[in-house]
Design an enzyme around this catalytic site. Structure first.
Site, mmCIF file in Angstrom:
data_model
loop_
_atom_site.group_PDB
_atom_site.id
_atom_site.type_symbol
_atom_site.label_atom_id
_atom_site.label_comp_id
_atom_site.label_asym_id
_atom_site.label_seq_id
_atom_site.Cartn_x
_atom_site.Cartn_y
_atom_site.Cartn_z
ATOM 1 N N HIS A 261 0.827 -1.203 0.000
ATOM 2 C CA HIS A 261 0.000 0.000 0.000
ATOM 3 C C HIS A 261 0.863 1.255 0.000
ATOM 4 O O HIS A 261 2.045 1.217 0.363
ATOM 5 C CB HIS A 261 -0.938 -0.009 1.200
ATOM 6 C CG HIS A 261 -2.043 -1.018 1.074
ATOM 7 N ND1 HIS A 261 -3.113 -1.078 1.940
ATOM 8 C CD2 HIS A 261 -2.235 -2.021 0.167
ATOM 9 C CE1 HIS A 261 -3.924 -2.057 1.570
ATOM 10 N NE2 HIS A 261 -3.404 -2.652 0.507
ATOM 11 N N GLU A 263 0.790 4.017 1.897
ATOM 12 C CA GLU A 263 1.279 4.441 3.215
ATOM 13 C C GLU A 263 2.419 3.529 3.679
ATOM 14 O O GLU A 263 3.424 3.983 4.231
ATOM 15 C CB GLU A 263 0.137 4.403 4.241
ATOM 16 C CG GLU A 263 -1.056 5.257 3.865
ATOM 17 C CD GLU A 263 -2.130 4.476 3.116
ATOM 18 O OE1 GLU A 263 -3.321 4.781 3.303
ATOM 19 O OE2 GLU A 263 -1.782 3.547 2.341
ATOM 20 N N CYS A 289 -5.997 1.480 5.365
ATOM 21 C CA CYS A 289 -6.568 0.200 5.794
ATOM 22 C C CYS A 289 -6.074 -0.096 7.213
ATOM 23 O O CYS A 289 -5.275 0.655 7.784
ATOM 24 C CB CYS A 289 -6.146 -0.912 4.841
ATOM 25 S SG CYS A 289 -4.383 -1.321 4.953
#
Length: 334
Positions: A261, A263, A289
Site C-alpha cells: 500500500h 502508506e 486500511c
C-alpha cells in the site's frame, strides 16, 4: 496569470500587448487561429476575411472554438496576454483558470477613429460614418456564432481608460496587473501536499487502484510512496500480482494481493533511507486500511490527512483515536 483583452477598434489593446510582452508575457490573439486558417486556405489576411472566417468557424465548431484553440496552447507556469476576445463564450473558456482577468481597454470614439486613420492600414475605414457602421456591425448580432463584442466588454473585470499619453496607459496596466497578482490565492499547505500526493499516484503500477502517500515534517516532504509490487518484483500492471490481474471483486482475495500500500511504501522507504518519520503528518489519497493504520501508529506519525474514503474500518478509527493520532478528510478542490 492570463490577461485577456477586449475593446473597440483603436482603443489601444495593441499597446497593452506590447507593454506586457516586454515584461515577459507570452502573447496570443484569437485572431492567430484565423490568420493560420487564412494562410492554410491561401486567402489574404484582411479584416473582412478574418471576420468572415471567425464567424464561419464559430458557426461550424461552436462560439468558443477560437478560445479553445488558444487555451490548449497555454502553459500553466507562464504569464500570457490574450488579445481579440470578442464573444462572451470565449471569455467563459478562459475563466476555467482562476488566474484569468479580462480587461476592457476603452477610449473615446473620435480618438479611436483618429488612431485608425494615423496607422493607415489598407482596410481601415477612411470616413467616420464608415467607422461607426463597422463598430455597430461588430458590437452585437442576433446570430450567436457572430462576434458579440458588447457582451464581451460587459463581462470585463476591469476597464482601462486610454484617452491620454502612453505613459498613463502603461501605469494603469502596471497597477492592474500588480493588484490582480496580490489577489491570487495560493493553495494552503494541506492542498499543496495532497495535490503532490495525487501526482505521485500516477506512478502507481497497481491494476486495481492508484493510491499515493506523502509524509511531511516541518512543511517538508521527507518520503513518498505509491501502491504496487515490492522492489525487484514484476510490476502489477505487467502481471506481477495475480490477484489484481484476475480483476477480483473489490474486497475479495486480499490475502493473495502482493502489492504494497502507498502508506506502507512511504514508511518503509523512510526506513530504507534512514529518515525518521516520528512526529510527522501523512497525506494519503485514500483513507488507510487496518494494516497501514497500525504501521502509521507504530511509526510515530501524529496526523493522517486523506482525500477519499476507502472505506476505513471502525477498528482503524478506534485505534487512531486511542493512539492519539489525528485524522482529517480533505476533499481536493476541482
Amino acid at each position: 496569470m492570463i490577461v485577456g483583452l477586449t475593446g473597440k477598434n483603436g482603443s489601444g489593446k495593441g499597446e497593452v500587448v506590447k507593454y506586457l510582452e516586454e515584461r515577459g508575457f507570452g502573447v496570443y490573439s484569437l485572431s492567430d487561429v484565423l490568420r493560420e486558417e487564412a494562410q492554410k486556405n491561401k486567402k489574404p489576411v484582411t479584416r473582412d476575411v478574418l471576420v468572415e472566417l471567425g464567424n464561419r468557424l464559430r458557426a461550424e465548431h461552436g462560439p468558443s472554438f477560437l478560445a479553445e484553440k488558444i487555451f490548449e496552447r497555454l502553459d500553466p507556469e507562464k504569464n500570457y496576454v490574450v488579445d481579440s476576445i470578442r464573444h462572451p463564450l470565449e471569455v467563459k473558456v478562459f475563466r476555467r483558470r482562476s488566474d484569468f482577468i479580462l480587461a476592457c481597454v476603452r477610449a473615446p470614439e473620435k480618438l479611436r477613429f483618429e488612431r485608425l486613420r494615423q496607422r493607415g492600414r489598407e482596410n481601415d475605414p477612411k470616413a467616420f460614418e464608415d467607422f461607426q457602421k463597422l463598430e455597430s456591425k461588430e458590437a452585437e448580432s442576433r446570430t450567436e456564432s457572430d462576434q458579440q463584442l458588447d457582451a464581451a466588454i460587459r463581462s470585463a473585470d476591469i476597464v482601462i481608460e486610454n484617452g491620454g499619453p502612453l505613459r498613463e496607459l502603461h501605469e494603469k496596466v502596471k497597477t492592474a496587473v500588480l493588484e490582480f497578482t496580490k489577489k491570487q490565492v495560493r493553495p494552503d499547505w494541506d492542498h499543496y501536499f495532497m495535490e503532490i500526493a495525487k501526482v505521485a499516484a500516477l506512478r502507481s503500477n497497481c491494476m486495481k487502484r492508484r493510491v499515493a502517500a506523502v509524509i511531511v515534517k516541518d512543511k517538508r516532504i521527507i518520503a513518498t510512496g505509491y501502491n504496487g509490487t515490492p522492489r525487484g518484483i514484476k510490476n502489477c500492471n505487467e502481471g506481477g500480482c495475480p490477484r489484481c490481474n484476475s480483476l477480483e471483486p473489490s474486497g475479495k482475495g486480499l490475502p493473495d494481493c502482493v502489492c504494497s500500500h502507498a502508506e506502507e511504501n512511504a514508511i518503509v522507504q523512510s526506513a530504507y533511507h534512514g529518515v525518521s518519520v516520528k512526529d510527522s503528518i501523512i497525506y494519503t489519497t485514500f483513507s488507510p486500511c487496518l494494516i497501514c493504520t497500525k504501521m502509521i501508529i507504530n511509526a510515530g506519525i501524529l496526523e493522517v490527512v486523506y482525500n477519499v474514503d476507502y472505506p476505513m474500518s471502525d477498528v482503524s478509527l478506534r485505534l487512531f483515536e486511542e493512539a492519539g493520532v489525528k485524522v482529517r478528510k480533505l476533499p481536493v478542490q476541482a
